[in-house]
Design a protein around this motif. Structure first.
Motif, PDB file in Angstrom:
ATOM      1  N   VAL A 276      15.782 122.930  66.417  1.00  0.00           N
ATOM      2  CA  VAL A 276      17.235 122.749  66.470  1.00  0.00           C
ATOM      3  C   VAL A 276      17.827 123.686  65.426  1.00  0.00           C
ATOM      4  N   HIS A 277      18.563 124.694  65.874  1.00  0.00           N
ATOM      5  CA  HIS A 277      19.075 125.724  64.964  1.00  0.00           C
ATOM      6  C   HIS A 277      20.341 125.278  64.248  1.00  0.00           C
ATOM      7  N   ASP A 278      21.255 124.619  64.964  1.00  0.00           N
ATOM      8  CA  ASP A 278      22.528 124.234  64.364  1.00  0.00           C
ATOM      9  C   ASP A 278      23.151 123.116  65.185  1.00  0.00           C
ATOM     10  N   VAL A 279      23.958 122.294  64.521  1.00  0.00           N
ATOM     11  CA  VAL A 279      24.677 121.213  65.191  1.00  0.00           C
ATOM     12  C   VAL A 279      25.995 121.010  64.458  1.00  0.00           C
ATOM     13  N   GLN A 280      27.072 120.757  65.216  1.00  0.00           N
ATOM     14  CA  GLN A 280      28.378 120.543  64.588  1.00  0.00           C
ATOM     15  C   GLN A 280      29.224 119.610  65.455  1.00  0.00           C
ATOM     16  N   TRP A 281      29.908 118.679  64.768  1.00  0.00           N
ATOM     17  CA  TRP A 281      30.854 117.783  65.424  1.00  0.00           C
ATOM     18  C   TRP A 281      32.173 118.509  65.677  1.00  0.00           C
ATOM     19  N   SER A 282      32.882 118.087  66.725  1.00  0.00           N
ATOM     20  CA  SER A 282      34.251 118.565  66.920  1.00  0.00           C
ATOM     21  C   SER A 282      35.163 117.847  65.933  1.00  0.00           C
ATOM     22  N   CYS A 283      36.399 118.349  65.793  1.00  0.00           N
ATOM     23  CA  CYS A 283      37.326 117.754  64.824  1.00  0.00           C
ATOM     24  C   CYS A 283      37.698 116.327  65.214  1.00  0.00           C
TER      25      CYS A 283
END
Length: 516
Positions: A276-283
């Protein structure tokens, strides 16, 4: 919705001889104007609300600037300071000094408005998991500290009370407060004596000792804890140093998802094997985007129930950036990858454009969500240092190179203070890389092509190895063909003759059958 007039964007740019503050885009005459001229420093960092700026001018002097007037409002003399950070709203300054004895209280919490110290504690060393020592929620309503086998809570309004309550978690090695509100704390306990590692979620109120959610896993060296806005979901990226399948030199990773209401507790269903390279939540905290799998990596947007909402295709990507408005996404491949970037409109579910930003070290959306800035900085890279600013569709807006650049940051602002981005029309100018195929849904219609609309697509020729080409040349000499596969004049004449003979025989056979 925007409240009143939208604030102007501002950028901090730090070089070896100090930092300056630029006016952000759009630039008058295509070049940024300087709001604050060069200030000598070794590091600089904004508070998370963007109202204050912390500047380390030496190993013993820390200055605080008001970001509205750009004037110095406070200066602290802290000998042998190794690190410093501000609380999210800029109320407190926390410093870590070099310790000379185990009894030294080398971590000090300072009140910025009056400059006095309000709390002291001892800490042997500084790591990512133990710094800052005292962690605050984004609204500074909750303050806590990781200690041996427990999490200690303080009253953020009055640190003279000391520890107001304790949460007992045997073996705890890392904690993360939920963002807004700070109603929960996640605690990580590593593997020990054959027992699996675990992440537990606790409420931050008094007299709470039982977790509201828990997840256990083996083969776990480190974890990254990522809360959403609203404090309803926690993404846990579990990483191990060794991959038992021997598919990756860098170990293996798994993405787990827990909710505070207990409705979900398990792995995120990723469609491709690999890290898993990257993960981000939306605002909004209702969706999250993940880049995962062996190269070419895949990228997928999931909802709060781990259902896939949008596939962003595959390519040389390891970075995902969601703009503060939640409308646009940038999918990129930085670090040891060539710098490909794909810009997506999440609302319309289509790709807007592709471009490249080679050797980028940092990347982030502007607070208004209209611009995307990448920077190549030292000491990671000592050459080709510079700043690039792109429009939300991937077209390059601004570029400036530096002999040496250490830092380039947007000044934080609340996205709610900015209006929505105006529609720019159906035809979006793209910087598609020559020879690359756009990835994901909707990419064909969004790319600008130099060919006429009615021109037929050319079918690529099949690959022919050298020995096959040589064989074709020999065949042409022997049987009258050409190496390219076209027939010579003699061969074409003989072919027509054979076809006529076949037609004549077929006609004669048909006539004989009718006479009979």
């Amino acid at each position: 919705m925007a409240t009143g007039q939208s604030p102007s964007l501002e950028i901090l740019v730090r070089e070896p001889h100090g930092f300056v503050i630029w006016d952000g885009p759009p630039f008058a005459d295509g070049q940024p104007s300087v709001k604050l001229d060069k200030v000598q420093c070794s590091s600089a960092k904004f508070s998370e609300d963007g109202l204050k700026l912390m500047v380390m001018k030496s190993d013993s002097q820390i200055s605080i600037y008001d970001c509205k007037t750009w004037r110095e409002i406070r200066s602290f003399q802290v000998p042998n300071v190794l690190a410093a950070t501000m609380s999210p709203c800029g109320t407190y300054l926390q410093t870590f000094q070099k310790s000379t004895s185990p009894q030294d209280k080398n971590v000090v919490l300072w009140r910025i408005d009056h400059g006095d110290s309000v709390h002291h504690l001892s800490q042997k060393n500084m790591t990512k998991t133990t710094w800052p020592s005292i962690k605050f929620s984004l609204d500074e309503a909750i303050a806590c500290r990781l200690a041996t086998n427990e999490v200690q809570f303080f009253d953020p309004e009055d640190f003279s009370k000391g520890i107001v309550h304790r949460l007992r978690v045997p073996g705890v090695a890392a904690v993360e407060l939920s963002k807004t509100p700070g109603a929960y704390v996640a605690a990580f306990v590593p593997e020990s004596k054959g027992m699996p590692a675990s992440v537990q979620i606790f409420a931050t109120g008094k007299d709470v000792q039982s977790p509201v959610a828990r997840r256990s896993f083996f083969r776990c060296s480190t974890v990254q804890l990522n809360w959403n806005s609203g404090s309803t979901g926690l993404l846990v990226l579990v990483q191990s140093d060794v991959d038992k399948t021997n598919q990756s030199y860098y170990g293996e990773s798994k993405l787990n998802y827990l909710t505070t209401d207990g409705t979900h507790e398990g792995l995120v269903p990723l469609r491709k094997e690999g890290p898993v390279h990257d993960v981000q939540w939306s605002c909004s905290g209702k969706e999250f985007a993940v880049v995962y799998g062996f190269m070419p990596a895949m990228a997928t947007v999931f909802d709060k129930k781990c259902n896939p909402l949008l596939e962003l295709g595959s390519g040389p990507y390891n970075t995902i950036r969601w703009n503060p408005k939640g409308k646009f996404l940038c999918l990129a491949g930085f670090g040891n990858l060539p710098g490909d970037m794909a810009f997506w409109d999440y609302v319309e579910k289509k790709q807007l454009g592709t471009t490249k930003a080679e050797c980028s070290v940092t990347s982030e959306w502007s607070p208004d969500g209209r611009y995307f800035m990448t920077a190549t900085t030292a000491p990671r890279l000592q050459v080709d240092n510079g700043i690039k600013i792109f429009h939300h569709n991937g077209s390059l807006y601004f570029k400036e190179m530096f002999d040496k650049l250490y830092q380039a940051d947007w000044k934080p602002e609340s996205p709610d203070r900015f209006g929505e981005i105006a529609e720019l029309g159906k035809s979006v100018e793209s910087l598609k890389i020559d020879g690359t195929k756009p990835q994901g849904q909707g990419s064909k219609s969004s790319q600008v092509s130099s060919k006429p609309a009615n021109a037929p697509a050319q079918k690529p020729a099949a690959y022919r190895p050298p020995h096959a080409k040589a064989a074709a040349a020999v065949q042409a000499q022997l049987f009258g063909g050409s190496p390219s596969g076209e027939l010579s004049k003699n061969a074409l004449k003989n072919k027509k003759k054979r076809e006529k003979q076949r037609e004549k025989k077929a006609a004669e056979a048909g006539g004989g059958a009718s006479d009979a």
